[in-house]
Write a protein that holds these residues in place. Structure first.
Motif, short mmCIF file in Angstrom:
data_model
loop_
_atom_site.label_atom_id
_atom_site.label_comp_id
_atom_site.label_asym_id
_atom_site.label_seq_id
_atom_site.Cartn_x
_atom_site.Cartn_y
_atom_site.Cartn_z
N UNK A 42 78.33 -43.14 -32.73
CA UNK A 42 78.84 -42.51 -31.51
C UNK A 42 77.71 -41.77 -30.78
N UNK A 43 77.75 -41.78 -29.46
CA UNK A 43 76.79 -41.03 -28.66
C UNK A 43 77.24 -39.57 -28.62
N UNK A 44 76.37 -38.66 -29.08
CA UNK A 44 76.75 -37.25 -29.11
C UNK A 44 76.20 -36.54 -27.87
N UNK A 75 66.63 -36.51 -34.98
CA UNK A 75 67.23 -37.75 -34.52
C UNK A 75 66.11 -38.70 -34.12
N UNK A 76 66.27 -40.00 -34.45
CA UNK A 76 65.28 -40.97 -34.00
C UNK A 76 65.66 -41.49 -32.61
N UNK A 77 64.89 -42.43 -32.12
CA UNK A 77 65.10 -42.94 -30.76
C UNK A 77 66.45 -43.64 -30.61
N UNK A 78 66.98 -44.15 -31.72
CA UNK A 78 68.27 -44.84 -31.67
C UNK A 78 69.44 -43.88 -31.83
N UNK A 79 69.13 -42.60 -32.03
CA UNK A 79 70.19 -41.62 -32.16
C UNK A 79 70.67 -41.39 -33.57
N UNK A 80 69.98 -41.97 -34.59
CA UNK A 80 70.36 -41.77 -35.98
C UNK A 80 69.69 -40.51 -36.53
#
Length: 359
Positions: free
Chosen positions: A49-51, A9-14
């Motif tokens: 979505x935030x996991x 995951x990158x810093x943006x959550x992708x």
């Protein structure tokens, strides 16, 4: 089998998935009979979505890809065993062994290509299922960007003494010479196109920076991230140009690899013909072609990395001068028109040689 697939995951959550060659183990294990080209995996899944548990998602994707890697290895293991059996049968007098081996290679290649085509969907669905579970069963429809590339499988040269009946029935040198001449013309055209497409993305990037600078005059607190989110149409134009250039580079590399494959057929004949081996003109054309092809192949991967990095910077740059610098670096790159012309001329020369031999 130790997997080298990177899931993170990158810093943006992708989430991103990368593997330089999913077939590396098979390539090493079966290299005596098979030439197994790279299966490059590159998948991105933007997360809206935030996991709650990124580690679990990474483990799910990694386990799934490990299983796919084992499946592909087994495909190639079966193929290798089939080829080894046919080699023994050829020595025992079976005349169709080479053709049967080629057919087996084609069938396996198709199975692997089918996996490559569906790999991005597999990653997206795996992520989607686990994210949905973490969110209490919420229905989701995630997106994914997939740039998986598989460049095929072939038999190693000369392992079958009889060769393919298709090759035996063709006017070898002239036919391949004509093919190389046609391909050479296309590669020369692509040299000019590379410069044009690179110029287009440079122009798009400079326009993007200029419009940001203009917007910042009216709102000094404006950040690059805010500008990126607020200008979807402008962003899409830049990203489309970046993808177009990246796809072009992949096609350019593919074109070079295809003409190199055709040249390998001529090399087979040249090595088996005493006169051709000694011909100084043949040596000259061969060197000119191989040097030029090497030059073009070597520019593609660095430029692909540059444009990929630039597109990521577009989303994350804190200082807009970073994008300007990257645009400037792209613009300063040298073209390869001279090398492309050498490939075109070599193709013409080989065609002329074939015509002379056919008289």
């Amino acid at each position: 089998m130790a997997s080298s697939t990177k899931v993170k995951f990158d810093k943006k959550g992708n989430l991103s998935v990368e593997n330089g060659n999913l077939l590396e183990s098979a390539r090493k294990d079966f290299k005596e009979c098979l030439k197994i080209n790279a299966f490059i995996v590159s998948v991105e899944v933007p997360m809206d979505e935030k996991v709650t548990n990124e580690k679990e998602i990474i483990e799910q994707v990694t386990e799934g890809l490990d299983e796919i890697e084992r499946q592909l290895y087994d495909f190639l293991k079966d193929l290798n065993e089939r080829v080894e059996k046919l080699l023994k049968e050829e020595k025992a007098g079976k005349k169709t062994a080479a053709d049967e081996a080629k057919k087996a290679v084609d069938q396996t290649e198709k199975k692997i290509k089918d996996v490559a085509d569906e790999l991005g969907v597999f990653v997206r669905k795996t992520v989607q299922k686990e994210v949905s579970r973490q969110l209490g069963g919420k229905k989701l429809q995630l997106r994914s960007t997939s740039r998986n590339t598989f460049r095929g499988v072939d038999l190693q040269k000369f392992i079958f003494e009889g060769g393919s009946s298709d090759a035996e029935n063709s006017p070898f040198f002239l036919e391949v010479g004509k093919t190389m001449s046609t391909m050479g013309k296309e590669i020369f055209k692509k040299a000019a196109e590379e410069k044009t497409q690179r110029g287009e993305i440079v122009g798009e990037l400079n326009t993007y920076v200029a419009k940001f600078a203009e917007a910042k005059k009216a709102n000094t607190a404006l950040t690059m991230s805010e500008f990126y989110k607020a200008n979807a149409k402008l962003v899409k134009s830049v990203e489309d140009s970046g993808k177009k250039y990246s796809d072009f580079l992949a096609a350019y590399k593919d074109a070079i690899e295809k003409i190199e494959a055709e040249f390998a057929k001529l090399e087979t004949l040249i090595k088996s013909d005493d006169e051709l081996k000694k011909d100084s003109n043949v040596k000259k054309i061969t060197k000119s072609f191989t040097d030029a092809a090497k030059t073009i192949v070597e520019i593609v991967d660095p430029r692909t990395k540059m444009i990929t990095s630039t597109m990521k910077t577009l989303k994350s740059a804190v200082v807009y001068s970073t994008i300007s610098d990257q645009a400037s670096d792209l613009e300063k790159l040298k073209g390869v028109t001279k090398s492309a012309k050498a490939i075109e001329e070599a193709g013409k020369e080989f065609e002329a040689m074939g015509k002379a031999m056919d008289k």
